[in-house]
Design an enzyme around this catalytic site. Structure first.
Site, PDB file in Angstrom:
ATOM      1  N   ASP B 126       7.606  13.065   2.439  1.00  0.00           N
ATOM      2  CA  ASP B 126       6.590  12.220   1.817  1.00  0.00           C
ATOM      3  C   ASP B 126       5.233  12.890   1.962  1.00  0.00           C
ATOM      4  O   ASP B 126       4.810  13.199   3.076  1.00  0.00           O
ATOM      5  CB  ASP B 126       6.583  10.841   2.487  1.00  0.00           C
ATOM      6  CG  ASP B 126       5.921   9.789   1.616  1.00  0.00           C
ATOM      7  OD1 ASP B 126       5.862   9.980   0.387  1.00  0.00           O
ATOM      8  OD2 ASP B 126       5.469   8.767   2.165  1.00  0.00           O
ATOM      9  N   TYR B 128       0.969  12.938   0.835  1.00  0.00           N
ATOM     10  CA  TYR B 128      -0.168  12.023   1.069  1.00  0.00           C
ATOM     11  C   TYR B 128      -1.266  12.533   0.144  1.00  0.00           C
ATOM     12  O   TYR B 128      -2.343  12.869   0.592  1.00  0.00           O
ATOM     13  CB  TYR B 128      -0.530  12.175   2.554  1.00  0.00           C
ATOM     14  CG  TYR B 128      -1.484  11.200   3.190  1.00  0.00           C
ATOM     15  CD1 TYR B 128      -1.300   9.833   3.097  1.00  0.00           C
ATOM     16  CD2 TYR B 128      -2.567  11.666   3.946  1.00  0.00           C
ATOM     17  CE1 TYR B 128      -2.157   8.951   3.736  1.00  0.00           C
ATOM     18  CE2 TYR B 128      -3.425  10.793   4.587  1.00  0.00           C
ATOM     19  CZ  TYR B 128      -3.218   9.432   4.474  1.00  0.00           C
ATOM     20  OH  TYR B 128      -4.077   8.566   5.114  1.00  0.00           O
ATOM     21  N   HIS B 133      -6.265   7.050  -1.914  1.00  0.00           N
ATOM     22  CA  HIS B 133      -5.431   6.380  -0.913  1.00  0.00           C
ATOM     23  C   HIS B 133      -5.774   6.883   0.488  1.00  0.00           C
ATOM     24  O   HIS B 133      -5.968   6.099   1.414  1.00  0.00           O
ATOM     25  CB  HIS B 133      -3.953   6.623  -1.208  1.00  0.00           C
ATOM     26  CG  HIS B 133      -3.017   6.124  -0.139  1.00  0.00           C
ATOM     27  ND1 HIS B 133      -2.876   4.779   0.151  1.00  0.00           N
ATOM     28  CD2 HIS B 133      -2.206   6.786   0.725  1.00  0.00           C
ATOM     29  CE1 HIS B 133      -1.998   4.643   1.148  1.00  0.00           C
ATOM     30  NE2 HIS B 133      -1.587   5.836   1.524  1.00  0.00           N
ATOM     31  N   ARG B 142      -9.067   4.650  10.855  1.00  0.00           N
ATOM     32  CA  ARG B 142     -10.037   5.460  11.619  1.00  0.00           C
ATOM     33  C   ARG B 142     -11.393   5.328  10.953  1.00  0.00           C
ATOM     34  O   ARG B 142     -11.860   6.241  10.261  1.00  0.00           O
ATOM     35  CB  ARG B 142      -9.629   6.940  11.608  1.00  0.00           C
ATOM     36  CG  ARG B 142      -8.300   7.277  12.272  1.00  0.00           C
ATOM     37  CD  ARG B 142      -7.896   8.724  11.991  1.00  0.00           C
ATOM     38  NE  ARG B 142      -7.774   8.968  10.543  1.00  0.00           N
ATOM     39  CZ  ARG B 142      -6.695   8.692   9.845  1.00  0.00           C
ATOM     40  NH1 ARG B 142      -5.623   8.189  10.431  1.00  0.00           N
ATOM     41  NH2 ARG B 142      -6.662   8.921   8.547  1.00  0.00           N
ATOM     42  N   GLU B 198       4.507   0.838  -1.118  1.00  0.00           N
ATOM     43  CA  GLU B 198       3.662   1.968  -1.502  1.00  0.00           C
ATOM     44  C   GLU B 198       4.173   2.499  -2.832  1.00  0.00           C
ATOM     45  O   GLU B 198       5.338   2.881  -2.955  1.00  0.00           O
ATOM     46  CB  GLU B 198       3.688   3.077  -0.446  1.00  0.00           C
ATOM     47  CG  GLU B 198       2.952   2.703   0.829  1.00  0.00           C
ATOM     48  CD  GLU B 198       2.697   3.896   1.757  1.00  0.00           C
ATOM     49  OE1 GLU B 198       3.491   4.861   1.719  1.00  0.00           O
ATOM     50  OE2 GLU B 198       1.696   3.850   2.499  1.00  0.00           O
ATOM     51  N   GLU B 200       4.748   5.164  -5.426  1.00  0.00           N
ATOM     52  CA  GLU B 200       4.816   6.630  -5.410  1.00  0.00           C
ATOM     53  C   GLU B 200       5.714   7.132  -6.542  1.00  0.00           C
ATOM     54  O   GLU B 200       6.487   6.381  -7.132  1.00  0.00           O
ATOM     55  CB  GLU B 200       5.406   7.122  -4.072  1.00  0.00           C
ATOM     56  CG  GLU B 200       4.697   6.568  -2.853  1.00  0.00           C
ATOM     57  CD  GLU B 200       5.034   7.289  -1.553  1.00  0.00           C
ATOM     58  OE1 GLU B 200       5.668   8.367  -1.613  1.00  0.00           O
ATOM     59  OE2 GLU B 200       4.645   6.779  -0.491  1.00  0.00           O
ATOM     60  N   ASP B 232       7.863   3.269  -1.108  1.00  0.00           N
ATOM     61  CA  ASP B 232       7.987   3.641   0.302  1.00  0.00           C
ATOM     62  C   ASP B 232       7.522   2.453   1.161  1.00  0.00           C
ATOM     63  O   ASP B 232       6.397   2.424   1.657  1.00  0.00           O
ATOM     64  CB  ASP B 232       7.104   4.871   0.553  1.00  0.00           C
ATOM     65  CG  ASP B 232       7.290   5.430   1.947  1.00  0.00           C
ATOM     66  OD1 ASP B 232       8.382   5.296   2.505  1.00  0.00           O
ATOM     67  OD2 ASP B 232       6.315   5.998   2.481  1.00  0.00           O
ATOM     68  N   GLN B 239       3.344   0.498  12.254  1.00  0.00           N
ATOM     69  CA  GLN B 239       2.756   1.830  12.050  1.00  0.00           C
ATOM     70  C   GLN B 239       1.538   2.054  12.939  1.00  0.00           C
ATOM     71  O   GLN B 239       1.385   3.098  13.567  1.00  0.00           O
ATOM     72  CB  GLN B 239       2.364   1.982  10.580  1.00  0.00           C
ATOM     73  CG  GLN B 239       1.810   3.358  10.211  1.00  0.00           C
ATOM     74  CD  GLN B 239       1.542   3.498   8.710  1.00  0.00           C
ATOM     75  OE1 GLN B 239       1.805   2.577   7.926  1.00  0.00           O
ATOM     76  NE2 GLN B 239       1.024   4.640   8.301  1.00  0.00           N
ATOM     77  N   THR B 347       1.367   7.395  -1.635  1.00  0.00           N
ATOM     78  CA  THR B 347       0.825   6.292  -2.421  1.00  0.00           C
ATOM     79  C   THR B 347      -0.170   6.784  -3.461  1.00  0.00           C
ATOM     80  O   THR B 347      -1.050   7.580  -3.150  1.00  0.00           O
ATOM     81  CB  THR B 347       0.116   5.293  -1.498  1.00  0.00           C
ATOM     82  OG1 THR B 347       1.011   4.925  -0.471  1.00  0.00           O
ATOM     83  CG2 THR B 347      -0.318   4.064  -2.261  1.00  0.00           C
TER      84      THR B 347
END
Lengths: 415, 415
Positions: B126, B128, B133, B142, B198, B200, B232, B239, B347
């Site tokens: 997968d 990113y 996203h 964060r 998600e 995708e 997904d 998580q 995503t």
């Protein structure tokens, strides 16, 4: 304690004792790969054994042993493989056995055979179950924050790459990738300058679990077929730059090596010991009792062109999280396991107060490349150089019983 | 522009136009699953087509179409599948064709068939690759450090779980796991309270690459067979607690859903567009030129018991990293690809200034569960509730050509 004596001549320090009888995939010359069982310096050609009637009264079809992976045998369930092992133990101790009678047509010298990847691996998961390793590595990657708050609550794990798992003896090409040089803000493209091994055990899953249905710690061992040595090669400089926020990727996926003989869990039962005390107490789905770790002596040697140097001696008994906990955690989300999956322990390092070096990777042993180690040929290593061969060995010994894994080895070639 | 007209009656807005002809695995009643090709509301039973001589002069053996996955067909190489598609396009436009003559014995109504997982997936990766996203999610996980320094230098990716990938229509069991309640220092065990989808795309690998040999951006598309929609599923609370330092594990491995029809890359060629400008310039091994993104309209709908509400409309053209870059990066370490592997994009979210909601998951859409969205039945959602069905759709349209993916759907059941 006395144990049955086989009619074959087996060295007392052989990894492949009568008690062991691990399964693997071998070939001789241009013959197709097929299933074998290791005994001493020999391989039992299982298709031939089946043909000659060695396995009577078991009902395993000969075709299962003509496969190029153990998956078809594994799919029959561990009770079937256990029955085969029991029959072989009997046949190897009775001089009037069919195996003895036809031994010249069934036994093959290991020296004459080529070993292959024993299992067609579905999904591969790597845990991070050694407290010492997690702490030591954490200090290097995150000095202020070595052991993250979740570590003692759950067996941390990530999904790894199955396609690049190779059998012992396969040459490992030094990977290239993006690296952030010290002090730089832009990455460069380079062959890894920090190529490392990781000493691990791998558990081969022997049974499918259902999607959506967790496997409890009590049931977990029914889902294991056997165990191998596992070297999870790692490129530390690539890892350092890529691993945030989704974990290691290219730094691990270029290759992992496994030992060719899968030691059945049944052969390891005699070597159980209690693991470290777990504080804080894990959540109920992770609680286990009793002696669930395995007392397995492990070592790593580095061998440049010349002689080898043992650089690590440790033991699997130190692992904080045991395999039952790993399986219970892996499936608590509903994730399903499939026969042929591989679950690796993560790097196994010993406790800080062990005598001698007990760290299962160079990252720890050299403190991130800052303190070179000396090899017996007088050269130093921070990380692996081209031509270096890494050899991992493991065995258990108790009351005159010895069960070993043989070796997993791999040499580094140019990128 | 005019295009050939098939003799079958196909709605102008059908996803399964003459230009598309995606492959899938279907079954009818208790018949074993086999290979089919979608056209309008029909499925071409490929084993029957082969038997009647429809595929002449192609040399594809009928047995390839009697398999329960597309892997055997994929293993023949995309040129073979392309030849089959070309022949079918011809047979579907000529009224004197064998397919027309025997259509009653070869064509099956989709409404009468059950669809199955199209591919036996080896490794699943997968990525990113959506800047929007990564930025939006980064802000939630964060706040001080949303987009990490490596993000614009490499297509971040992690290995996912293949065993739990299921076909559209499979019910998804709400996962349970460890969650750290807000303000707590000890985790609790609970069903996920933050279950998310998600949006995708998934690319099915069509060709093996060699271990140790990177695939260049120029060669990369030769390694793709086709494309699917991919959901997904993600448990955000699990998580958040587990993902440091090795990435998401249980929060993702309980299930992913894919659409049943694999759209060949050849069918998407007409819909290429340039992707976003890449600043800073990537390292040479990641550089690409030209129109390499795909102009695919994508949407997500949530359907409780009552009517559905479209909650996201976006487009795959926004993806920062294209599939050639993903493959070149994935293999730059020497990691090998195998036919049947799946590479998902991560995503897909639209740019902030798009009209309407363009975020491909609820985490973004509700800003981490803080801003509920309103459904057409008057209820609100932060995350998914039991009984909710998530439906993703995708299609491309240009100059009178339309190619669609159909749907990938899945409803949430109790844990």
């Amino acid at each position: 304690m006395t144990h049955p004596t086989p009619w074959l001549d087996i060295a007392p320090d052989s990894d492949f004792s009568l008690h062991n009888l691990p399964f693997g995939i071998f070939s001789v010359g241009s013959e197709p790969p097929a299933v074998g069982v290791a005994i001493g310096e020999w391989i039992i050609d299982m298709a031939a054994a089946s043909r000659f009637g060695v396995l009577y009264p078991s009902q395993v079809p000969e075709s299962v042993f003509q496969e190029k992976s153990l998956n078809a045998l594994i799919a029959l369930g561990r009770p079937v493989a256990r029955e085969v092992r029991d029959i072989l133990q009997e046949q190897l101790t009775q001089t009037d056995s069919v195996l003895h009678q036809f031994s010249e047509r069934i036994l093959i010298r290991q020296a004459d055979a080529t070993m292959h990847l024993p299992v067609a691996i579905g999904d591969y998961t790597d845990f991070y179950s050694s407290l010492e390793h997690a702490t030591n590595v954490g200090e290097l990657f995150r000095p202020k924050n070595p052991l993250l708050p979740n570590w003692k609550h759950l067996p941390v794990a990530y999904h790894g790459r199955a396609s690049s798992i190779v059998v012992s003896g396969t040459t490992i090409r030094r990977p290239s990738g993006q690296i952030l040089p010290s002090g730089a803000t832009e990455p460069i493209f380079s062959p890894s300058q920090a190529l490392d091994y990781e000493l691990e055990l791998g558990f081969v899953i022997g049974k499918n679990s259902a999607l959506g249905v967790p496997v409890s710690t009590d049931e977990a061992e029914d889902y294991i077929f056997g165990c191998v040595l596992f070297n999870d090669w790692s490129a530390r400089d690539i890892q350092r730059w890529e691993y945030q926020p989704l974990g290691p990727f290219l730094s691990k996926n270029f290759a992992s090596s496994i030992s060719p003989w899968v030691v059945m869990l049944d052969a390891l039962g005699a070597f159980r010991v209690a693991g470290p005390e777990q504080v804080p107490e894990p959540l109920p789905y992770l609680q286990t009792e009793g002696a669930l770790n395995f007392d397995l002596n492990l070592e790593v040697a580095i061998k440049p062109q010349t002689s080898e140097t043992v650089v690590c001696r440790t033991n699997a008994r130190h692992l904080y999280w045991n395999i039952r906990q790993q399986i219970a955690h892996h499936t608590i989300s509903g994730c399903n396991l499939r026969a042929g999956d591989l679950l690796a322990t993560g790097t196994i390092s010993g406790s800080h107060d062990s005598a001698g070096p007990s760290s299962g990777c160079l990252l720890e042993l050299t403190e991130g490349g800052k303190k070179p180690i000396l090899l017996s040929d007088g050269t130093e290593r921070t990380y692996l150089q081209d031509g270096d061969e890494v050899i991992m060995r493991g065995y258990a010994e108790r009351d005159g019983l010895r069960v070993g894994f043989g070796e997993v080895r791999g040499a580094i070639s140019l990128p």
